[in-house]
Write a protein that holds these residues in place. Structure first.
Motif: not given
Ligand SMILES: Cc1cc2nc3c(=O)[nH]c(=O)nc-3n(C[C@H](O)[C@H](O)[C@H](O)COP(=O)(O)OP(=O)(O)OC[C@H]3O[C@@H](n4cnc5c(N)ncnc54)[C@H](O)[C@@H]3O)c2cc1C
Length: 246
Positions: A33-37, A60-64, A131-133, A135-142
């Motif tokens: 699993p990678h970190l986004a970036g 792709s996000p780490p969740e994929q 951004l995909r990460h 979205q996938r983990v449901g973070l709402r940080v602006p």
């Protein structure tokens, strides 16, 4: 197996993103699993043994899990991007190693600072993983993405980004077209400058964490302008793609 060992990935899908950009899905025998970036190194070996190696950010996000997506822009006379673009088909094997890079990453923890993302051209790729990460983990940080492209057909992931912005009031997409805007466009039509960056910063809560990626000139202008606007250097992370960025 270490993440710095080379492994043979199988190309399982190739998706055109724009006329000059394709996304390659690679199935990995050893997925870490990678970190986004973060990015992977990709190595081509010619019949005579000559090798060429380039870095590509994970889109792709780490969740994929089990696979990564790499999005590659065709560079004129580009040795590796040219081969990937013209010479690679589904089912082919590609040598890759990764994930690599511990600096230009967004762990995406709850309570993270607001996110200002600025991408020029294919510089949007690692920002898209963030951004995909998110979205996938449901973070709402602006979060706000300022995407700088030459023409409408150069906007990678445009439809997905528009859909993300529609579905999530905490995410704002801002486009700037530097050569040709769509008919009737009322938004930005220039390279990022101090007034533009002040306006996008004003659309986020204070003290954002900034990620800036793209051609060297854009990255330097944006990073210097953000710093001059009062943000601390530690809040501005940069990644340069392109000839002088390697
Ligand atoms: C950490 C990192 C992550 C990267 N992630 C991505 C990614 O996700 N997607 C992506 O498409 N690229 C990415 N790159 C750039 C990529 O590594 C290659 O540099 C790029 O694909 C060009 O390689 P090439 O072999 O096709 O061109 P080369 O054969 O190396 O270069 C051909 C000619 O084009 C010039 N050139 C090289 N790169 C560029 C450029 N970006 N713009 C304009 N001229 C150029 C060279 O100076 C040369 O004259 C990343 C680079 C880094 C350092």
């Amino acid at each position: 197996m270490s993440r710095l060992d080379w492994q043979q990935a199988t190309v399982t899908a190739i998706r055109p993103e724009t006329p000059r950009v394709k996304t390659f899905t690679l199935a990995l025998p050893a997925f870490t699993p990678h970190l986004a970036g973060q990015h992977y190194d990709l190595r081509l070996t010619a019949e005579g043994g000559y090798q060429a190696e380039r870095s590509y950010s994970v889109a792709s996000p780490p969740e994929q899990t089990g696979e990564i997506e790499l999005t590659v822009e065709l560079i004129a006379d580009g040795e590796v991007s040219g081969y990937l673009f013209e010479g690679v088909a589904v089912g082919d094997l590609l040598a890759v190693r990764g994930p690599i890079g511990g600096y230009f990453v967004w762990p995406g923890a709850a309570g993270a600072a607001p996110l200002l993302l600025v991408g020029g051209g294919s510089g949007v790729v690692p920002l898209m993983a963030m951004l995909r990460h998110r979205q996938r983990v449901g973070l709402r940080v602006p979060a706000l993405l300022l995407l700088v492209v030459r023409t409408p057909e150069d906007a990678i992931y445009h439809a997905e980004l528009e859909a993300m912005a529609q579905a999530d009031p905490a995410f704002t997409l801002v486009l700037s077209y530097t050569r040709q805007a769509p008919a009737g466009w009322a938004g930005y039509q220039r390279r990022p400058d101090a007034p533009m960056l002040a306006e996008v910063l004003a659309r986020l809560p204070p003290s954002p964490q900034c990620y800036v990626c793209g051609p060297t000139g854009l990255v330097e202008t944006v990073a210097n302008t953000l710093q001059a606007s009062g943000l601390p250097p530690t809040a501005i992370l940069t990644e340069r793609f392109g000839p002088t960025g390697r």
